[in-house]
Write an enzyme that holds these catalytic residues in place. Structure first.
Site, PDB file in Angstrom:
ATOM      1  N   GLU A  50       0.737  -1.126   0.075  1.00  0.00           N
ATOM      2  CA  GLU A  50       0.169  -0.126  -0.050  1.00  0.00           C
ATOM      3  C   GLU A  50       0.725   1.343  -0.126  1.00  0.00           C
ATOM      4  O   GLU A  50       1.064   2.122   0.910  1.00  0.00           O
ATOM      5  CB  GLU A  50      -0.867   0.050   1.300  1.00  0.00           C
ATOM      6  CG  GLU A  50      -2.139  -1.005   1.292  1.00  0.00           C
ATOM      7  CD  GLU A  50      -3.116  -0.891   2.416  1.00  0.00           C
ATOM      8  OE1 GLU A  50      -2.858  -0.052   3.268  1.00  0.00           O
ATOM      9  OE2 GLU A  50      -4.149  -1.769   2.344  1.00  0.00           O
ATOM     10  N   GLU A  91      -5.116  -8.666   0.845  1.00  0.00           N
ATOM     11  CA  GLU A  91      -5.538  -8.391   2.152  1.00  0.00           C
ATOM     12  C   GLU A  91      -7.272  -7.879   1.769  1.00  0.00           C
ATOM     13  O   GLU A  91      -7.690  -7.482   0.914  1.00  0.00           O
ATOM     14  CB  GLU A  91      -5.161  -6.991   2.820  1.00  0.00           C
ATOM     15  CG  GLU A  91      -3.778  -7.055   3.421  1.00  0.00           C
ATOM     16  CD  GLU A  91      -3.125  -5.632   4.022  1.00  0.00           C
ATOM     17  OE1 GLU A  91      -3.988  -4.909   4.384  1.00  0.00           O
ATOM     18  OE2 GLU A  91      -1.902  -5.668   4.072  1.00  0.00           O
TER      19      GLU A  91
HETATM   20  C1  BG6 Z   1      -4.552  -2.034   5.882  1.00  0.00           C
HETATM   21  C2  BG6 Z   1      -2.982  -2.248   6.247  1.00  0.00           C
HETATM   22  O1  BG6 Z   1      -4.638  -1.175   4.983  1.00  0.00           O
HETATM   23  O2  BG6 Z   1      -5.113  -1.771   7.054  1.00  0.00           O
HETATM   24  C3  BG6 Z   1      -2.593  -2.951   7.462  1.00  0.00           C
HETATM   25  O3  BG6 Z   1      -2.194  -2.537   5.425  1.00  0.00           O
HETATM   26  C4  BG6 Z   1      -3.474  -2.201   8.720  1.00  0.00           C
HETATM   27  O4  BG6 Z   1      -1.261  -2.446   7.992  1.00  0.00           O
HETATM   28  C5  BG6 Z   1      -5.068  -2.461   8.184  1.00  0.00           C
HETATM   29  O5  BG6 Z   1      -3.187  -2.865   9.807  1.00  0.00           O
HETATM   30  C6  BG6 Z   1      -6.140  -2.256   9.160  1.00  0.00           C
HETATM   31  O6  BG6 Z   1      -6.094  -0.780   9.618  1.00  0.00           O
HETATM   32  P1  BG6 Z   1      -7.097  -0.389  10.951  1.00  0.00           P
HETATM   33  O7  BG6 Z   1      -6.889   1.138  11.036  1.00  0.00           O
HETATM   34  O8  BG6 Z   1      -8.243  -0.704  10.991  1.00  0.00           O
HETATM   35  O9  BG6 Z   1      -6.478  -0.987  12.223  1.00  0.00           O
END
Ligand code: BG6
Length: 467
Positions: free
Chosen positions: A172, A370
């Site tokens: 990202e 992801e």
């Molecule tokens: C993703 C990232 O976009 O979002 C991760 O690659 C991150 O590193 C994840 O932990 C979740 O984000 P959040 O802010 O909901 O904990």
């Protein structure tokens, strides 16, 4: 386990089932065994109040100590692949120069343990965690850091490339641009669009240089990048709304997707940067390097869509320039929500991304690197047997997988699905607020792991190669 003839959504043989995590979010052991500071260690030291409940990156989920137990759990819940990242400041404490032998030992152990358990390691080189010594000389604003990153990447290929066959230059990469240089949620908390553009350009260049270095070593693996390809949906077919969504897409998706896959920058974006006076500095040969070193494999991160409309009001001419000079976000009436995180759920988005890649990006080999559902206060779903009953997560994954399956039926070259994330982890300024894992981590009990209901369910899905 469901009988094979009950399987409605069967995935192609060899589909990659697993999850993703990152070094700084899971390892802990932030200041021992020779690890150097990165921007998160430093920022937490100077401004701990910026982190949810004041929890920092020093301890996290202790993967550094518990990796054997964790990899055993990965195997138990059906992983055949897992994406981790290497911490640049653990491997090379100053960012450039001496390699830390303790880090080499640790990553060798983790990689070998994964392989011994039948789990293919996918390895990322940069997941938001710039070494502090590199940030001090400008981070991604600096060409020197681009060169240091290329050297670091080469070191990783040389050390681990005999066993690691899937590499990712960045995770990202738009996020450190947004967080660090526009919207104030990553260190160095600069708000400056010109610097943001330079940082983005240099990151793309660093990716291409790492790809070039990888190919020169003639290792027989694949190298790619992981992008969060959040689709931008216009409010309506009104040309003004459509134009706003095209520009938003150019800023946040195509800015990295086009150079990574096609080796060129989107014309819409270049026109805006020229008109607004924000073209980055570069050398003529940089464009050649970017053009000639595109990716083999694309990781797609998808959580929620962007909903965009034409701008309602004239921007404040005194305010710092932001991409939002060209569009507004809007809340779509009737949208489905994840109330535990405040994000929209739009499952079809994952299909739209895959079809876009098929139709406009040469159907490049890709996988879902992801996808996942964050839940604040997830402890309340723990039952009397100590298991988190996360049926909402199972439904979330199933509904997304149905669209992935449909894209495959229509010819998409998508090869796998990784959940964010394996176990609950520390998530930057949100720390341990939102839980995403197949496995829960109890911070009050020294990080005790418990497989959630979704983890048990995933094991069956992986074993049946479908559901
Ligand atoms: C993703 C990232 O976009 O979002 C991760 O690659 C991150 O590193 C994840 O932990 C979740 O984000 P959040 O802010 O909901 O904990």
């Amino acid at each position: 386990m469901a009988a094979t003839n009950d399987i409605q959504y069967k995935f192609p043989e060899g589909f990659w089932w697993g999850s993703a995590a990152s070094a700084t979010q899971t390892e802990g052991a932030a200041d021992i065994d020779g690890k150097g500071q990165n921007i998160w260690d430093y920022w937490y030291e100077v401004e701990p109040n910026r982190f949810f409940n004041g929890v920092g990156p020093d301890k996290t989920s202790q993967f550094y100590y518990k990796y054997k137990e964790d990899i055993k759990l990965m195997k138990e819940i059906g992983h055949n692949s897992f994406r981790m990242s290497i911490s640049w400041s653990r491997l090379i404490p100053n960012g450039n120069g001496e390699v830390n032998p303790k880090a080499v030992e640790f990553y060798n152990n983790v990689i070998n343990e994964l392989i011994d358990n039948g789990i293919e390691p996918f390895v990322g080189l940069f997941h938001f965690d710039m070494p502090m010594e590199m940030q001090k000389i400008g981070g991604w604003e600096s060409r020197e850091v681009v060169d240091a990153y290329e050297a670091y990447a080469t070191t990783c290929f040389e050390l681990f490339g005999d066993r690691v066959k899937k590499w990712f230059t960045h995770n990202e990469p738009i996020v450190p641009v947004e967080g660090g240089y526009l919207y104030d949620f990553h260190y160095p908390n600069v708000v400056d669009f010109g610097k943001a553009v330079q940082v983005a350009f240099n990151t793309i260049l660093s990716s291409a240089k790492a790809i070039k270095a990888y190919r020169e070593l003639n290792q027989d693996g694949k190298i790619g990048i992981v992008l969060n390809l959040t689709p931008s949906y216009p409010r309506s077919k009104n040309p003004a709304d459509v134009k706003a969504s095209i520009i938003c897409d150019a800023f946040f998706n195509r800015s990295f997707l086009d150079p990574s896959v096609k080796g060129e920058f989107p014309e819409e974006l270049v026109q805006i940067l020229k008109a607004e006076g924000f073209m980055p500095q570069y050398e003529a040969e940089d464009l050649e390097v970017i053009k000639n070193n595109t990716i083999d494999l694309l990781g797609v991160n998808y959580y929620q869509p962007r909903r965009v409309k034409a701008k309602e009001n004239l921007p404040n001419p005194e305010a710092p320039f932001m991409p939002e000079r060209y569009f507004d976000y809007y809340v779509m009436a009737g949208r489905k929500m994840n109330p535990h995180r405040g994000w929209e759920i739009y499952e079809k988005g994952i299909y739209d991304i895959l079809i876009n890649l098929k139709e406009n990006y040469g159907n490049i080999e890709c996988y879902i690197s992801e996808n996942g559902m964050g839940v604040e206060g997830e402890e309340k779903f723990r039952d009397e047997n100590g298991i988190i009953q996360d049926d909402y997560r199972i439904e979330f994954i199933e509904e997304h997988l149905k669209w992935v399956h449909r894209a495959i039926q229509e010819g998409s070259n998508v090869k796998g699905y990784h959940l964010w994330t394996f176990m609950d982890n520390w998530s930057w300024t949100n720390a341990y607020k939102n839980r995403y894992g197949f496995v829960s981590v109890n911070l009050d009990k020294d990080g005790e792991r418990t497989i959630k209901k979704s983890g048990q369910w995933f094991k069956t899905v992986s074993a049946n190669n479908g559901f």
